[in-house]
Design a protein around this motif. Structure first.
Motif, short mmCIF file in Angstrom:
data_model
loop_
_atom_site.label_atom_id
_atom_site.label_comp_id
_atom_site.label_asym_id
_atom_site.label_seq_id
_atom_site.Cartn_x
_atom_site.Cartn_y
_atom_site.Cartn_z
N HIS A 105 0.88 -1.22 -0.06
CA HIS A 105 0.03 -0.03 -0.15
C HIS A 105 0.87 1.30 -0.04
N THR A 106 1.08 1.58 -1.16
CA THR A 106 1.96 2.90 -1.13
C THR A 106 1.65 3.57 -2.49
N HIS A 107 1.83 5.19 -2.22
CA HIS A 107 1.24 5.94 -3.28
C HIS A 107 2.63 6.85 -3.75
N MET A 108 3.12 6.42 -4.76
CA MET A 108 4.28 6.95 -5.48
C MET A 108 4.09 8.12 -6.13
N ARG A 109 2.98 8.57 -6.63
CA ARG A 109 2.39 9.67 -6.89
C ARG A 109 2.85 9.92 -8.51
N LEU B 143 7.35 4.08 -16.61
CA LEU B 143 7.67 5.11 -15.73
C LEU B 143 8.45 4.61 -14.57
N SER B 144 7.95 3.47 -14.01
CA SER B 144 8.59 2.82 -13.02
C SER B 144 10.09 2.20 -13.05
N LYS B 145 10.26 1.93 -14.21
CA LYS B 145 11.63 1.40 -14.67
C LYS B 145 12.88 2.11 -13.84
N LYS B 146 12.58 3.18 -13.27
CA LYS B 146 13.77 3.90 -12.62
C LYS B 146 13.79 3.46 -11.13
N SER B 147 12.87 2.63 -10.79
CA SER B 147 12.84 2.12 -9.51
C SER B 147 14.01 1.35 -9.04
N ILE B 148 14.63 1.27 -8.03
CA ILE B 148 15.66 0.51 -7.47
C ILE B 148 15.27 -0.75 -6.88
N ILE B 149 13.83 -0.91 -6.74
CA ILE B 149 13.33 -2.20 -6.11
C ILE B 149 12.22 -2.50 -7.08
N GLU B 150 11.63 -3.74 -6.86
CA GLU B 150 10.56 -4.03 -7.21
C GLU B 150 9.21 -3.31 -7.12
N MET B 151 8.59 -2.71 -8.39
CA MET B 151 7.41 -1.89 -8.34
C MET B 151 6.39 -2.70 -8.91
N LEU B 152 5.32 -2.96 -8.33
CA LEU B 152 4.18 -3.52 -8.79
C LEU B 152 2.83 -2.59 -8.51
N PHE B 153 1.63 -2.98 -9.02
CA PHE B 153 0.52 -2.17 -9.28
C PHE B 153 -0.65 -2.49 -8.65
N ALA C 284 7.10 -2.97 -3.41
CA ALA C 284 6.32 -1.94 -3.12
C ALA C 284 5.12 -2.03 -4.12
N ILE C 285 3.90 -1.96 -3.79
CA ILE C 285 2.80 -1.70 -4.69
C ILE C 285 2.17 -0.69 -4.74
N ASP C 286 2.06 0.08 -5.91
CA ASP C 286 1.54 1.50 -6.05
C ASP C 286 0.16 1.58 -6.11
N MET C 287 -0.56 2.55 -5.53
CA MET C 287 -2.02 2.66 -5.63
C MET C 287 -2.28 3.27 -6.79
N ASP D 98 4.91 14.72 -9.58
CA ASP D 98 6.02 14.46 -9.15
C ASP D 98 6.87 15.24 -8.29
N TYR D 99 6.63 16.24 -7.97
CA TYR D 99 7.25 17.04 -6.86
C TYR D 99 7.01 16.49 -5.30
N LYS D 100 5.67 15.73 -5.23
CA LYS D 100 5.64 14.82 -4.28
C LYS D 100 6.23 13.75 -3.81
N GLU D 101 6.40 12.74 -4.91
CA GLU D 101 7.19 11.92 -5.05
C GLU D 101 7.19 11.14 -6.37
N ASP D 102 8.32 10.48 -6.70
CA ASP D 102 8.14 9.74 -8.05
C ASP D 102 8.79 8.17 -7.92
N PHE D 103 8.98 7.68 -8.91
CA PHE D 103 9.49 6.11 -8.46
C PHE D 103 10.63 6.07 -8.21
N GLU D 104 11.60 7.02 -8.50
CA GLU D 104 13.01 6.81 -8.03
C GLU D 104 13.18 7.15 -6.70
N SER D 105 12.75 8.34 -6.37
CA SER D 105 12.54 8.81 -4.69
C SER D 105 11.95 7.93 -4.03
N GLY D 106 10.60 7.33 -4.33
CA GLY D 106 9.69 6.64 -3.71
C GLY D 106 10.50 5.13 -3.24
#
Length: 385
Positions: free
Chosen positions: A57-61, A111-121, A89-92, A69-77
């Motif tokens: 349960h995450t909101h990567m924004r 867009l989530s390909k910049k993530s350093i962990i696994e990102m699901l949706f 992490a699973i994005d809402m 993106d100013y709140k968060e993006d897939f890299e920072s999140g």
């Protein structure tokens, strides 16, 4: 000679045991008492090696509009997640452009390909686009159904609940429900039984909800902010503006007792970063990914929870619910995803966090432990100073 060797107390499915883990090409190749050699070696003292945490349960924004993106993006999140020991992490879906179509979902995946962990949706549901539910299915971990007001206009009126649940049930995928009324919760439970589907209740915050769920077969999650704060907490309520709202001490104690009784299914952050300006304007949500590991240490040291149960609520149960096969347990041939918790006191300081929002309701709290290392696919993606 392995790429990486980790040695220490390992939290397994049915026991905590001393062992060495030999890792090669991102996979656990060998578990052995002693004798493993590696190019890099992590020796864990005064700590525990857990399976990488899963936060469902995450909101990567971030979405295709890039408005938030100013709140968060897939890299920072994702960096905030790694800081907290989270490797999946699973994005809402309640973005500026809500994820209610296959096209929007595929855009977010790219867009989530910049993530350093696994990102699901999770996919959102729009009563006017029910045909998109099945189109999104093979790309999702699950669906999110909002039975209360939320951003992105995803509020589903009660009269459309049955039709939406019927469509989701055809996909054989789990559904996560945001429910704040006991009457609606009873209806979700009733429809779940009727359709024989997997339903999960997000961020349970009230004793009344726990009382109903106790006799159901539904899984449910609790959040750090609901178990650590109540209406009398010193942190200002403006910072603690969340949905569902922070409860009173009776609600908080009921959540803590549910954890002690091993009744809670999952610990989920509901990571929802906002700028201070947004919070002052009434935005709901708090950032929590950076402190996930701190909270785990608190559960172990302050609540005295069994590490085996903690592994279930931080990883194993979510893996089972959302069909994440590679992160079931620490054993040979599984993916090398780990969080190492070190029992060394740490004062929370948001200046050291990776989330973009720059503040934390946990600022100043002294936690009994922290994440020393997070390993994703055999690679160290976070290491404490």
């Amino acid at each position: 000679m392995y790429d990486l060797v980790i040695e220490g107390k390992i939290v397994g499915v049915d026991r905590v045991f001393e062992a060495q883990i030999g890792i090669e090409d991102g996979i656990i190749k060998e578990l052995k008492k002693t004798g493993l050699r590696g190019d890099c070696k992590l020796s864990v003292k005064n700590g525990l090696v857990f399976p990488g945490f899963i936060d469902p349960h995450t909101h990567m924004r971030e979405d295709g509009s890039h408005k938030w993106d100013y709140k968060e993006d897939f890299e920072s999140g994702s960096k905030a997640a790694a800081h907290g020991g989270v490797t999946t992490a699973i994005d809402m879906p309640n973005n500026f452009q809500p994820t209610v179509t296959k096209d929007r979902l595929l855009e977010k995946i790219e867009l989530s390909k910049k993530s350093i962990i696994e990102m699901l949706f999770h996919g959102g549901v729009d009563r006017n686009r029910l045909e998109e539910i099945s189109k999104m299915a093979k790309y999702l971990a699950g669906y999110k159904v909002y039975l209360a007001e939320t951003t992105g206009g995803l509020f589903l009126e009660r009269g459309h609940l049955q039709a939406v649940m019927e469509e989701i049930s055809k996909t054989n995928m789990p559904a996560v429900f945001h429910v704040e009324e006991t009457g609606l919760l009873n209806e979700v439970i009733s429809q779940t039984k009727k359709l024989n589907m997997k339903s999960h209740i997000a961020h349970v915050s009230r004793k009344s909800m726990l009382d109903i769920l106790k006799d159901s077969k539904l899984t449910y999650e609790v959040t750090p902010h609901h178990i650590l704060f109540d209406k009398n907490s010193k942190v200002g309520m403006k910072l603690l503006g969340v949905k569902p709202p922070i409860g009173d001490s009776k609600d908080r104690n009921a959540l803590l007792n549910a954890l002690k009784n091993e009744a809670v299914s999952i610990l989920a952050t509901d990571h929802a970063p906002h700028s201070i300006k947004d919070k002052e304007g009434g935005a709901n949500g708090v950032p929590s990914l950076d402190v996930y590991g701190n909270i785990v240490a608190w559960l172990l040291q302050e609540l005295k929870l069994d590490p085996l149960y903690v592994a279930k609520i931080t990883s194993l149960n979510a893996a089972k619910l959302f069909n994440i096969k590679h992160n079931i347990e620490i054993k040979e041939n599984n993916m090398a995803n780990f969080c190492i918790i070190k029992f060394e006191k740490e004062r929370v300081n948001s200046e050291n966090h990776f989330t973009k929002c720059g503040w934390s309701p946990y600022d100043g709290m002294v936690m009994p432990g922290k994440v020393s290392h997070t390993v994703f696919k055999g690679r160290i993606v976070y290491e404490s100073n």
